[in-house]
Every structure is written in C-alpha cells, then in structure tokens.
Write an enzyme that holds these catalytic residues in place. Structure first.
Site, PDB file in Angstrom:
ATOM      1  N   ASP A   1      -6.364-154.601  43.378  1.00 20.69           N
ATOM      2  CA  ASP A   1      -6.378-155.318  42.506  1.00 20.69           C
ATOM      3  C   ASP A   1      -5.148-156.636  43.014  1.00 20.69           C
ATOM      4  OD1 ASP A   1      -7.006-157.126  40.757  1.00 20.69           O
ATOM      5  OD2 ASP A   1      -6.812-155.035  39.474  1.00 20.69           O
TER       6      ASP A   1
ATOM      7  N   ASP B   1      -4.124-144.174  42.351  1.00 24.59           N
ATOM      8  CA  ASP B   1      -5.212-145.614  41.868  1.00 24.59           C
ATOM      9  C   ASP B   1      -4.119-146.491  40.965  1.00 24.59           C
ATOM     10  OD1 ASP B   1      -6.900-148.242  42.581  1.00 24.59           O
ATOM     11  OD2 ASP B   1      -8.483-146.846  41.382  1.00 24.59           O
TER      12      ASP B   1
END
Length: 1097
Positions: free
Chosen positions: A730, A452
């Site tokens: 994101d 991540d």
C-alpha cells in the site's frame, strides 16, 4: 565496490569516506579486466565441456513475447512452436513418482535415521548380528511409516485444496456460444468470461465488459495488498462490437511482452488487420490456399471493411490472475497461464521446513555417535586388538547403539502431531488449522514477526468518523444533526427556486452554520471518482453499491448517503445526486484531476445543470492543502488532533469559476496536453495555476478499521521480545497511518521516513541520516529498499534489525520474501510471516513459520501457510501459549529419551567391562524392544502434557516468552547434565545388581532391569512440573505391564526369585540410591535458583 563496508566515525557517527573514494581508476579497471580475461582463458578442456553440459541440462525455459490471435486459438495451438505452461495451481511438494524418494531423502538426511539404517542393514551379516532382526528393523520401519503417512496426509490435503481451485468452472466463448471449462484447462488464446466477485483464472487482456463504457473495477488485494479498486478499460475496438461472437469474425491479434514479475506495468499492442489470402497463409502456416476458406477461416476482405487499427495496451487493459472482478462481467483474452502469470512469478515454490529444535537434536545425535565410536574404541583398547578385532569393534558399536535412541524420532513426531491437534482443539482460538505438523515448536522460538497490513491488521473497512467545519465538529453521535440541517436547507430549495440551500429564514448565525454544512456535504458528494451500482429495478427504492479506486472515497460517499445526499448515477461526463427530499440534482463533469502519490490530492470541475454555476472542488492531504487554501488558524491543529486519534484526514476546499475563467483554463489545459515535450510538467503547471486561494470547507476523518484486538495483540508481542515489521504494497501515507493507529509505532515514537533514492550516493546519504537518529521507527519504500539491498545490504540490515519497528510500503511479493530471507541470514533468528492475500504467499513460504489469515477475498495465503487462523489476535495465544508448550515439551521429551538410551548403554558398558570385555548383549530379544516401548513409552510420552505455567499466566506475562528465543531448554549444558545423570544412574544400577546378586546370572538381569524400569518411572515424576491424570494412568499401566511380564517371561526372569523378599529389597535399594540424590539436588536448585516463572505460579 559491493564488498566495501560503510565506515563510521566515532566522533560524528557518519561515514568517513565518500562513495567516490572507492571507485577504481582507469588503470586499475584495466588490470582487473585483464586478470578476468586470463581466468576465462584457463577455463578450457574438460571443465568447459562439463560447464556447457550442466547449463544445457539445467537451462531455464526462456520467456518470450507472443502474438495471440483473437478467436483462432485452436489453429494457433497447432501451428505455434512455442510452449505455454498449463494453468493449474500446484502447492503440492510431491507427485506420484517423487513422493517416496523425496520423503526417504528428507528422513535419511537426518543423521539419526541414517545411522540406524546402517545399523539395521548390518544385522544381515551373521558375523556381527546381535539379537533378532526385528529389534533394529522394527523401530526403524515404524518411524519411517509414521513419517510417510503424515507427509502423505499433508500433501493429500494440499492436493485437495489445489483441486478445488483448479476444478472451478469458467465460461469460455466459442463460435456457437460458450462452454464450461475448468480453470486448469484454460490455455493461451482462450476467450474467458469472468463474472462479478469471481477470481480471474489467468492473465488476460480485457476485450469486453457489460458496461457500455467498457470499464470495470477489479480488486487486487490478493495480488498487491491494496484495498483500492482498480479501474480497467476494455479495448475500444472490441468493446464496440454488437455481440461477443463477433470476435470470431474480427481479424485481430494482441501482442504481449514476455512474462514479467512487475505487476504494475504491461506493454502490449492490439492490431486489427484486413487479412488477404497470403497473410492468412503466413500467419497460420497454411499450405493449401483453399483450406483458408474452410472451417474456422470464413474471413472476408473487401473495400467496405473497417481500416486497420493499431492501439497500444497498458496496465489499464489487463486482468491479472488472482484479482477479482468487482463490477459487471468481463470478457478477456488469455495471454499468460500457469507459471507465467504475474501472480505465480511473484510466488516461491513450497519448501520442506525443518524446525530449529530438529536441527539441534540432529547435532546432539552426532555427539552421541562420537560417544558410541569412542566407547567402542575404548573397549577394544582394553580388550586388545587381537584376532578379527574389526568385527568386535563393530559389535561394540552395535551394542552401544542405544545411546542414539531410534525412538527419539518416533516420540518427537508423535509429539508434533499431538501439539497440532491441541492447537486445532483450542476453544480460545476457534477456526485455527495446522497445515504443517512438522514445526509446531517453531512457534516458541520467534524473534521477528513480519506482517502484511491489508486484511491482516485491518478489516478492509473504512468508516467515516469525524467532520470538522472550523467552528463546529461532528462525530458519529451527532451526524443526525447534519441530516436534519440538510433536510431543512433543501426543503427551502424545493419550495422556492429563489432561495438557495444556504439561505433559510433563520438568523445570521444559524444561516452560516447550515451554509457550511451544505457546502461541505455537497463537496464531499461531488469530489470523488466513485461509481454507483444500483441493485433492483426501481432507481429510487433500490439499494446502491459503490465502486471506487479507493476505500476512503467509498466511505466518504457512503457518509453523504447516510445524511441524505445520495450519489445516484455517474459516468465520464455527468453525475446525479439525490437530496434528502428525493429531488435529483444533475451536474456535468468538466474535468477530473486524479489522485497521485506525488500530488497527494485530487480535483474535479463541476457545472451545476440547474444554476449553470462552475465550481472547482479539491480534496487532499493536509500537508499539500495547507498552502492551497486561504489562511486559517484551525486546519493544522485539527488535522493533528484527528491523526492522534488514528484517523486518516482529508482537507476539502472549493473555488467558484466564471465561464471566462474556465474557458481560459480549458484552452491552456488542452494545449498543454498536446505538447510534445515536457507534457506532464506543463499540464501540472496549468492545473496548479487553478489551485490558488481556495475556500476551506471541511476536514474529514476516516478510520481504517483495525481487526479486533490488534492493538493489545501487538503490545503483547512487543513485550514478548518479538520485533514486528510491516510489509505492505500500500501507499506510504496509508502505511504510516495504520502503523500508528495499530500502535505498531507508538505515538511517542519518532519516525524516520527513508527518502526516495535513485543512486548509490543517495542511498549512502540516507543511511547516514538514519544512523544519526536514535530509537526511531524506519519507514521505507520498496524502490528505496531495492537500492539499499543492492549496494549496502549488510549495513542496511544492521540498522533495520536494530530499529524498534520497520514499515516497508510499496513492497512487491518478491521483495517481501527477500526481506524475510535477509533477516534469517543476517540475524540467525527465527522468523514468522503473517498475511491474508495471494501477494503474501512468497513471504509466508520463505519464513520459518508461515501463518495465513482466512481473508474476505480468498484463502490463498491460508492454504499455503503452515498455520491458518481467522484473525490476527489469535497469533498471541498461538505463540505465547502453544509455542511455549510445544517447544518446552519437545525439549524435555528429547532429552528424556536420550537419557533413556544413555542409561541402558552405560549399564551395557559396565557389564562388558566386568565380564572381560565380551561383546555380548546384557538384555536379549524382547527386553530391549520392550524397554523403549511397552514399559516406558506411555509415561515418557505423557511429558507432552506437562506445562510449566498456565495459559493465563503465559498471556498475562508475555516477558516469559523472551527466554524461549534463547533456546535454553535444550542446550549443550542441559544435554551434558542429562549425560552425567545417565552415567550415574546406569553405574549405580549395574554395579548394585552385580554386588547384590547371589549366584545366577539371570538374577542380575531381573534385579538390574527391574531397577531400571522403576528408575525411569520415577524420573518421569521428577521431570514433570504439573501432573496430569493421563500421566498417572501411564505410570500405573506401564508398571502393571512390567509386573505381568515378570510373571510371564520365564526365559528372562526366575519366577521363584522374583517372589522373594530379597528381590524386592534389592531392587528398592538400588532404585532409591539412583533417584534420591537427584531429587535432593532438584529441591536445592529450586530453592536457591528458582526459574523465572516460579513466583508467578
């Protein structure tokens, strides 16, 4: 169509055929439909009945939309026919009833344990019993007991962690006030308060907040990985109520769509109605009219009531579970609980992970079983199939069953426990926790690491690093100069209203520099969507915290505060700044144009209340601002310089407007907003008409602070042969910036951004475009990834797995888990996933090794992972040192234990063949049990302390890790080498004892068994690469125990014979002959074919 592969031409490396070439004609489609219909018709009778029965028994619960009445939960729960799941969190693998059956199933699915269970059960049959029952049942029960205890402890810890979250108390609004209830008891229809910095326990519709405007901010990084704070709005009709308890007098309901996985959308409706008696009876299924006005139904309806209201609800009105309220206190109506929440629907169920080494050992035990059966059949062929031959055959199988040692599982499981303990006690990686003790060897076999971004590679902290004004650049060391210049500028403003901040009494050049600084700081302080929250009673002296939908904006506003221009107050229409001398400056917000991923910019129109001046400020990415601002010769160059420093750049510009210009713009803007067709395009066109010839003010550089030692850690992992993928929810720009600043994608590496695709044809073309690129990092969005996997899964995975780095942005939690599984399927390699948020749980659980980072916003990923670490850099030591040692040690331990069983089985075979193929055990009773436990267990198990290289060398030369992924420490080659060693040593010991014994059979037992024990102890010394004090103690203790046994067990050993010199020299000669040649071969191999690490040690 899905089965058709992409075809590549060798000349131009493109696809030979267009997509349309593979489409079926109408005739072909009709034929296919006809054949499918014929097949469906044949599916009748019993098969059809069984299929219906299976579907009925395994039918998943249907998810339905719902109408939730506000304030009437108790009546609704009684009258509704729908069932909503409980709200408890459960990461446990077992419950009270399934624990023992599932643990036993997990154990006996391994061939080794199943084989020994059958062998142990056979000993209840007198005709084929060999020795005592405890010789078979004792080791088996010990193995099962150790495993059961370990699984019970692991699951108990998971239960304790779940209990901690489920027992967290929340305030539930009731008619008399509020009451505290645990998270697990929350139900659909409850009205729940969530305070600031508190986790949202279930999916809710926001009804009220403590902010007058009805807004609040939430943090969603535990759900989607984004650090941006999201603005949420309460339902207008409930926000305007005077008191929270007025909700119980409100005749309103919320319609919510059926539970979905999509965390970015929501469709709902808020309805307030005037209930009459008939509607009350209809809604709540009340039969007695009089009861409608008793108890909780004190509902009124008269002509003075407010008119009915119906408002649409969207994502801005929701609070999803596992988000965190960042401002104020929120009151929400629970609409989804438990498994129906967005968070749970994007998570996968925990699974029992089995290490690759365990699977390899399981395959070897099957080969050993074939050897047992083959050896037993050979003995029967030589003996002859006479009499009850099947009984003799089974007895031979039992005699040779030690070829498959039951102690193998015991030693491996105990080794795993020791490796786990070593990891947690390592002072170099403090805070590391091993939550799954079954797969530490997997750390040494990783080929793909999926990470991540937010909170994993970064610290969730944005820092303002650089400001460039065209002629002057300021950094962290020179920001004090800006503060000084701003103080000088605003001092003139305060002393004389006729002097503007850009007009001090200095020379022309000095005045120009100050003007630029003032205008840039003012633009940065006004062009944003930040809301200040003041802690304390006094506005001037209290500390200010900022809330925003982007951490970049907070960093910019925090910087203006540090240089003296402080944001004091902000609402939807006004904004107040405080200058370095404490004077408040008021502004009116006329229009706001928020940032979107399409426009890549945001703008705001401000009126200065003191001067009446109207200014349009804008900031955005350099790629779009370059064509909006007036011509300049420095923007592109300086943006490139900042990007190379790993900074996220924003270009700030302004355009003054007259009252007439703004009035004209506003009229056109309002008209465009009311358009019924092409509304979005018309609004965008009107705004773009304002974005012309803007004055360039400054370029800002903000650093997304990486975690400590992320850059060298990624470099070490890359040198270790591990391919690293970044999967983040994101934005694209943010993902690229972090990938470059962290050196996941080196600066010299070319990047290919996979375009937005909406169809199979687009996907086909983009894959062609990327295939033409060589050695390029791949950047792809979640939507495009979905289409690639839908149409060209194999081709995409082939290209992606060959890429030097892959970044997937805008990924949902489900997509992250899917990527992990696809890598496993298409490459067959071992994967590790690392994350820190609740949105990473599915990915962590899907990977062969899940690593959770204890994040600032929660521990959900850490609790669901196999290994928990406090920071990303600890992964390097976890893999390169502990992964290497765990795998190497387990491989050596497994092969040595197999050798220990093979050597005694070889001796048994020689013994039986010499004594007319008698199915009689060579060693009776305790000797067989003691051989694998008391006499050899300590030195053999001490191999878990062995290490080929030091931790310093393993960290300095990560290339050593590449060999581990190939699995060369435990292969068929090494296995058969140990088989040959066992046959040689077993034959030498047994034939030597038969040749050298004098007259009694008991002497054979004493000589062969003593030589066997000494051989095993010496083999440990030959196998170990670096001695440890515990190894020496284990050797000495085992030898002492065996010497004591010679003196104590007179039924097995002749006490007079073992005291003679004949016994000693015979044992020594046999031992030397069995071990000396192996030692010589080991020295020759080390000299002529040394291992790769030999030159480093």
């Amino acid at each position: 169509m899905e089965d058709i592969p992409l075809r590549v031409s060798m000349e131009d490396r493109t696809f030979d055929h267009d997509e349309s070439d593979y489409l079926l004609s109408a005739t072909e489609e009709a034929n296919v439909a006809f054949r499918r219909g014929r097949r469906r018709k044949r599916n009748t009778g019993m098969e059809s009945y069984l299929n219906k029965l299976y579907r009925c028994c395994h039918r998943a619960k249907e998810l339905n939309s719902r109408t939730v009445w506000i304030g009437h939960h108790s009546q609704q729960a009684k009258d509704t026919a729908e069932y909503y799941p409980p709200n408890g969190i459960r990461n446990q693998k077992y419950n009270f009833f399934t624990f023992l059956p599932m643990v036993l199933f997990q154990q006996f699915k391994f061939f080794l344990n199943l084989y020994f269970l059958i062998m142990a059960i056979s000993q209840f049959i007198p005709e084929i019993r060999i020795g005592y029952l405890y010789t078979y049942w004792g080791p088996l029960c010990f193995v099962l007991l150790v495993t059961t205890i370990r699984e019970a402890i692991d699951d108990f810890r998971r239960a304790q962690r779940d209990k901690e979250i489920n027992c967290r108390l929340y305030k539930k609004l009731v008619s008399s006030g509020f009451e505290l209830i645990p998270s697990s008891k929350i139900k659909v229809g409850d009205l729940i308060f969530v305070d600031k910095d508190e986790r949202v326990p279930a999916d809710m519709v926001l009804l009220r907040t403590t902010e007058k405007s009805g807004s609040c901010f939430i943090r969603t990084d535990q759900l989607d990985g984004e650090t941006d704070w999201k603005l949420r709005l309460a339902v207008a009709d409930t926000q305007k109520l005077a008191f929270d308890t007025d909700l119980f007098q409100l005749n309103a309901s919320v319609f919510a769509e059926k539970p979905q996985r999509d965390i970015h959308t929501f469709i709902g409706t808020f309805k307030r109605v005037c209930l009459n008696v008939q509607s009350i009876m209809t809604v709540f299924n009340v039969l007695d009219v009089s009861c409608c006005f008793r108890g909780m139904f004190h509902l009124k309806c008269n002509q003075n009531d407010d008119p009915p209201v119906e408002d649409s609800l969207n994502i801005e009105n929701t609070l999803w579970a596992n988000t965190v309220v960042a401002s104020g206190t929120a009151l929400g109506l629970v609409v989804y609980t438990g498994k129906e929440t967005r968070s749970s629907m994007n998570n996968s169920q925990p699974r029992s992970k089995v290490g690759l080494l365990d699977l390899e050992v399981n395959q070897l035990t099957k080969i050993l079983f074939l050897a047992v059966v083959g050896l037993a059949l050979l003995m029967m062929c030589l003996k002859g199939f006479q009499g009850p031959w099947y009984r003799y055959l089974f007895r031979f199988v039992l005699l040779f069953s030690y070829i498959i040692p039951i102690s193998l599982r015991v030693n491996l499981d105990m080794g795993k426990a020791f490796y786990s303990w070593s990891i947690m006690k390592d002072k170099e990686i403090p805070g590391t926790v091993v939550r799954s003790t079954t797969i530490p060897e997997e750390l040494g076999r990783i080929s793909y690491l999926l990470s991540d971004k937010t909170g994993t590679l970064t610290e969730n902290e944005m820092v303002f690093r650089k400001l460039h004004l065209g002629t002057t650049a300021y950094g962290t060391e020179t920001f004090d100069e800006i503060r000084t210049l701003l103080g000088q500028a605003f001092s003139h403003t305060n002393s004389s209203t006729s002097i503007t901040p850009g007009q001090p009494s200095s020379g022309k050049m000095r005045r120009t520099a100050i003007t630029r600084i003032v205008e840039a700081a003012k633009a940065i302080g006004l062009c944003h969507n930040v809301t200040p929250i003041v802690d304390g009673n006094q506005l001037i002296d209290s500390k200010i915290n900022y809330q925003a939908s982007s951490p970049d904006e907070i960093a910019l506003v925090s910087w203006t505060e540090s240089v003296g221009l402080t944001l004091m107050e902000r609402n939807t229409t006004t904004m107040t700044l405080r200058n370095p001398h404490g004077t408040l400056m008021n502004f009116t917000v006329l229009q706001i144009f928020p940032f979107t991923s399409e426009t890549k910019r945001m703008g705001i129109i401000i009126r200065d209340d003191q001067t009446g001046e109207i200014v349009f400020y804008m900031k955005g990415a350099d790629t779009v601002m370059n064509r909006i601002v007036l011509y300049n010769d420095w923007l592109e160059e300086e943006c490139g310089n900042m990007a190379r420093e790993g900074l996220r750049t924003l270009v700030v510009a302004k355009r003054p407007l007259t009252d007439e210009q703004y009035s004209e713009f506003d009229s056109r803007y309002q008209a465009a907003k009311l358009a019924l067709t092409d509304r979005a395009a018309r609004v965008a066109a009107v705004v773009e008409s304002l974005e012309r010839d803007m004055e360039l003010l400054a370029v800002t550089g903000v650093e997304d602070r990486l975690q400590q030692n992320v850059k060298p850690s990624l470099e070490l992992l890359r040198n270790a042969g591990i391919r690293i993928w970044m999967l983040t929810g994101d934005k694209l720009e943010t993902a690229i910036c972090i990938a470059q600043s962290s050196r996941l994608v080196p600066r010299s590496q070319s990047i290919h951004v996979f375009g937005n695709v909406t169809s199979r044809t687009d996907t086909h073309q983009e894959l062609n475009a990327y295939r033409r690129k060589t050695d390029s990092a791949l950047i792809i969005r979640g939507e495009s990834l979905e289409l690639c996997l839908q149409f060209y899964e194999h081709e995409f995975m082939e290209l992606a797995c060959a890429a030097p780095a892959v970044v997937c942005c805008r990924c949902t939690p489900t997509q992250k888990a899917s990527v992990v599984r696809l890598i496993q399927e298409h490459t067959g390699k071992r994967t590790a996933a690392v994350g820190d948020g609740g949105n990473d749980v599915s990915m962590i659980q899907a990977a062969d090794t899940g690593i959770g980072i204890v994040g600032k916003e929660g521990k959900q990923a850490s609790l669901a992972a196999d290994f928990s670490i406090p920071q990303f850099s600890h992964i390097v030591r976890l893999l390169l040192v502990h992964g290497r040692r765990s795998y190497k040690r387990s491989a050596a331990l497994a092969q040595f234990v197999i050798h220990r069983g093979l050597i005694i089985s070889t001796m048994q075979a020689v013994f039986s063949s010499v004594f007319y193929f008698a199915s009689v055990s060579l060693y009776q009773g305790f000797l067989m049990v003691g051989y694998a436990t008391v006499y050899t267990m300590l030195p053999v198990f001490s191999l878990v302390l062995d290490k080929d290289v030091s931790s310093k060398i393993a960290m300095t030369y990560p290339e050593l890790y590449k060999e581990l992924a190939k699995g060369r420490s435990l292969t068929y080659k090494t296995f058969f080498l140990w088989v040959l060693i066992s046959i040689y040593q077993g034959g030498v010991i047994m034939y030597g004892a038969l040749l050298l014994f004098d007259d009694e059979f008991i002497h054979i037992v004493a000589i062969s068994f003593s030589a066997l024990i000494l051989t095993e102890l010496l083999m440990v010394t030959l196998t170990a690469r670096k001695w440890h004090v515990i190894m020496i103690l284990g050797e000495l203790v085992s030898l002492a125990l065996y010497v004591a046994s010679l003196a104590l067990f007179h039924e097995f050993f002749d006490s007079q014979f073992i005291q003679t010199a004949d016994f000693v020299w015979k044992v020594c000669v046999i031992t030397v002959i069995s071990c000396l040649p192996l030692y010589i071969l080991k020295c020759l191999h080390k000299k002529f074919s040394p291992p790769s690490y030999s030159k480093l040690t």
